[in-house]
Design a protein around this motif. Structure first.
Motif, PDB file in Angstrom:
ATOM      1  N   LYS A 478     -20.814  84.229  -2.788  1.00  0.00           N
ATOM      2  CA  LYS A 478     -20.681  84.405  -4.230  1.00  0.00           C
ATOM      3  C   LYS A 478     -21.873  83.796  -4.965  1.00  0.00           C
ATOM      4  O   LYS A 478     -22.497  82.845  -4.485  1.00  0.00           O
ATOM      5  CB  LYS A 478     -19.387  83.759  -4.735  1.00  0.00           C
ATOM      6  CG  LYS A 478     -18.114  84.361  -4.137  1.00  0.00           C
ATOM      7  CD  LYS A 478     -17.945  85.807  -4.570  1.00  0.00           C
ATOM      8  CE  LYS A 478     -16.629  86.376  -4.064  1.00  0.00           C
ATOM      9  NZ  LYS A 478     -16.445  87.793  -4.456  1.00  0.00           N
ATOM     10  N   ILE A 479     -22.165  84.341  -6.156  1.00  0.00           N
ATOM     11  CA  ILE A 479     -23.269  83.862  -6.992  1.00  0.00           C
ATOM     12  C   ILE A 479     -22.725  83.533  -8.374  1.00  0.00           C
ATOM     13  O   ILE A 479     -22.024  84.350  -8.992  1.00  0.00           O
ATOM     14  CB  ILE A 479     -24.385  84.920  -7.121  1.00  0.00           C
ATOM     15  CG1 ILE A 479     -24.941  85.280  -5.732  1.00  0.00           C
ATOM     16  CG2 ILE A 479     -25.505  84.415  -8.028  1.00  0.00           C
ATOM     17  CD1 ILE A 479     -25.942  86.434  -5.766  1.00  0.00           C
ATOM     18  N   ALA A 480     -23.013  82.327  -8.839  1.00  0.00           N
ATOM     19  CA  ALA A 480     -22.633  81.914 -10.191  1.00  0.00           C
ATOM     20  C   ALA A 480     -23.895  81.548 -10.963  1.00  0.00           C
ATOM     21  O   ALA A 480     -24.902  81.140 -10.370  1.00  0.00           O
ATOM     22  CB  ALA A 480     -21.686  80.717 -10.139  1.00  0.00           C
ATOM     23  N   ALA A 481     -23.866  81.721 -12.268  1.00  0.00           N
ATOM     24  CA  ALA A 481     -25.055  81.438 -13.091  1.00  0.00           C
ATOM     25  C   ALA A 481     -24.611  80.932 -14.449  1.00  0.00           C
ATOM     26  O   ALA A 481     -23.439  81.025 -14.828  1.00  0.00           O
ATOM     27  CB  ALA A 481     -25.915  82.690 -13.231  1.00  0.00           C
ATOM     28  N   ILE A 482     -25.582  80.386 -15.196  1.00  0.00           N
ATOM     29  CA  ILE A 482     -25.322  79.933 -16.565  1.00  0.00           C
ATOM     30  C   ILE A 482     -26.051  80.837 -17.548  1.00  0.00           C
ATOM     31  O   ILE A 482     -27.068  81.456 -17.214  1.00  0.00           O
ATOM     32  CB  ILE A 482     -25.769  78.467 -16.774  1.00  0.00           C
ATOM     33  CG1 ILE A 482     -27.283  78.321 -16.492  1.00  0.00           C
ATOM     34  CG2 ILE A 482     -24.955  77.522 -15.938  1.00  0.00           C
ATOM     35  CD1 ILE A 482     -27.838  76.974 -16.902  1.00  0.00           C
TER      36      ILE A 482
END
Length: 527
Positions: A478-482
């Motif tokens: 999974k990839i999370a970002a701001i």
């Protein structure tokens, strides 16, 4: 009058931005259009342009250290490229003007060599602007490009001193007394706080360095650069550079306008300027060849080459000096100015897709790569990492520390800034040095056990590019970002990011939750 110039620059900058072209291209176009409409360069606009360059050089100094300049890939490439380019292009110009003498007039060997030398520099303004907009000023190729620019600026200053016979005053030795005063300057910076006094302190130091060097007959811009270098190791140097960013960008609009307002060309001049721009592939080829000869990786060589493939504002300075000394016909100053402007457009547009270009032509570009690696180009290793934070700024470092406490498993961080990585390692954090937009890095990094990658990067374009490279490398986690704004959240979700956190909303929520927890604990303690 200056307000009208600024308003027109805004309109042109906004117009080209709507077509996905960097605003600086619009500023350049605005200058030529104003010139065509009959406007001329004013003294206030010239002062604004000069101030922009001074502040820019000061901020460059804030981000550099002498170790970067001492690397062979910096000084050797700079010196070799300047010599080879000047020799090759000087010969080509000499014979070309002999053939086309009926249209542009012949030039002698001295003039041809001078024009070639003026075109040997890459634009500090353009390159820094492009690197900052792409968030790559502290990457391996970004630092290499800036180091070469600084070396070229030093070459230009030396040339101007020798050509004009302007010898530094004997009082130039007194500049060494600034070194014992550095502790006092450091204390002043500490006392400046974090508000409006910090950028004002930066202005005072930058302009102070400029005028001190001017007083002893040394080019003031060099003084601003050295002033930045002298305080680059201060703990607030990065914060000061950021506080000056908006001022610098605003003042540099004056510089871009001033190029177009310098002179108005006729058709032969325009064609000759276009002809000079056709020489840019030679400039790029020389850079790429020298980089690969010095054992740099193919990707680093390609990206650095692409961002340096332009002509410089120093070419205008050298040209103006040559015209004033009757070493060059006045028309050549106009021709060089147009060539510089066109090369800015070329770099601004081409670099936007630089990572995609490398990915597309990777197999061809890597054929020129040497098997041996420099120490700075050896790929890092992460051992059974479960979580990886990309971008170790304030947000990334906070996320890293929180994860490390919550999950009690292998958490790693990654940042392109080597100095920052070294500091974080000294604090006991598992951090590696790497550029998230480097597809070769992901191909050589074992991320098979990584469940989640957090992209704590300031630019949504950077986040999108890293996400694309991760997908190309076959990443299954999974990839999370701001994101800073609500419209950016939707953009990132549409470009492959699994979860996006609105920075300001989540910060407010976290603040509220922590505050409520604090009240609850306090209430229980009194019960």
């Amino acid at each position: 009058m200056e307000y009208s110039f600024l308003l027109f620059a805004f309109v042109c900058g906004l117009t080209v931005k709507l077509f996905g072209i960097p605003p600086l291209v619009g500023y350049l176009a605005a200058g030529f259009l104003l010139n065509f409409a009959g406007y001329s360069l004013t003294e206030p606009l010239t002062a604004i342009a000069n101030l922009g360059i001074t502040i820019m050089l000061f901020t460059i100094g804030l981000k550099l250290n002498f170790r970067d300049l001492s690397r062979s890939e910096v000084w050797a490439t700079s010196a070799a490229h300047t010599l080879l380019w000047s020799a090759i292009i000087g010969v080509l110009l000499f014979f070309a003007t002999m053939v086309l003498t009926a249209y542009i007039g012949a030039v002698d060997w001295q003039s041809a060599a001078l024009i070639a030398f003026a075109l040997s520099f890459s634009s500090t303004v353009c390159v820094i602007k492009v690197l900052e907009e792409s968030g790559e000023s502290k990457t391996r190729h970004g630092r290499l490009a800036v180091g070469i620019l600084v070396m070229q600026d030093v070459f230009a200053v030396i040339f101007l001193v020798v050509a004009t016979g302007k010898i530094p005053s004997i009082w130039a030795l007194a500049l060494l007394t600034v070194i014992p005063a550095l502790p006092l300057i450091s204390r002043i910076i500490n006392q400046s706080g974090h508000g409006e006094l910090l950028p004002l302190t930066g202005f005072v130091i930058a302009l102070g360095g400029y005028h001190l060097f001017e007083l002893v007959n040394i080019k003031g811009d060099l003084g601003a650069l050295i002033a930045g270098l002298l305080i680059a190791q201060h703990t607030k140097s990065t914060e000061m550079a950021k506080s000056l960013l908006s001022f610098k960008d605003l003042f540099l609009i004056g510089f871009f306008l001033s190029i177009g307002l310098t002179a108005l060309p006729d058709l032969p001049m325009l064609l000759l300027a276009l002809g000079l721009c056709l020489l840019l592939p030679i400039k790029a080829g020389l850079f790429f060849w020298l980089f690969t000869m010095l054992k740099l990786r193919a990707r680093t060589s390609y990206l650095t080459t692409l961002v340096l493939s332009n002509f410089s504002e120093f070419g205008l300075i050298v040209g103006a000096m040559a015209v004033s000394l009757n070493m060059l016909a006045p028309d050549w100053l106009i021709i060089i100015a147009i060539a510089v402007a066109i090369s800015f457009v070329f770099t601004s547009i081409m670099y936007r897709s630089s990572h995609s270009q490398y990915h597309q032509f990777k197999s061809v570009i890597k054929r020129f790569e040497r098997d041996e690696r420099l120490a700075a180009d050896i790929y890092p290793v992460i051992d059974r990492a479960r979580f990886l934070v990309v971008g170790m700024g304030r947000v990334g470092s906070g996320a890293f520390q929180s994860l490390d406490k919550l999950v009690h498993t292998n958490v790693f961080g990654m940042d392109a800034d080597r100095a920052k990585v070294k500091k974080l390692r000294e604090e006991g954090m598992n951090v590696i040095c790497g550029d998230g937009e480097d597809v070769d890095l992901w191909d050589n990094l074992d991320i098979s056990s990584v469940k989640l990658i957090l992209l704590a990067l300031p630019s949504i374009e950077d986040v999108s590019n890293v996400t694309k490279q991760l997908n190309n490398a076959g990443y299954k986690g999974k990839i999370a970002a701001i994101a800073r704004y609500e419209d950016e959240v939707e953009y990132l979700l549409n470009h492959g990011v699994d979860k996006v956190f609105n920075f300001f909303t989540e910060a407010g929520l976290g603040f509220a939750e922590e505050s409520l927890a604090f009240i609850g604990e306090e209430s229980r303690s009194h019960a």
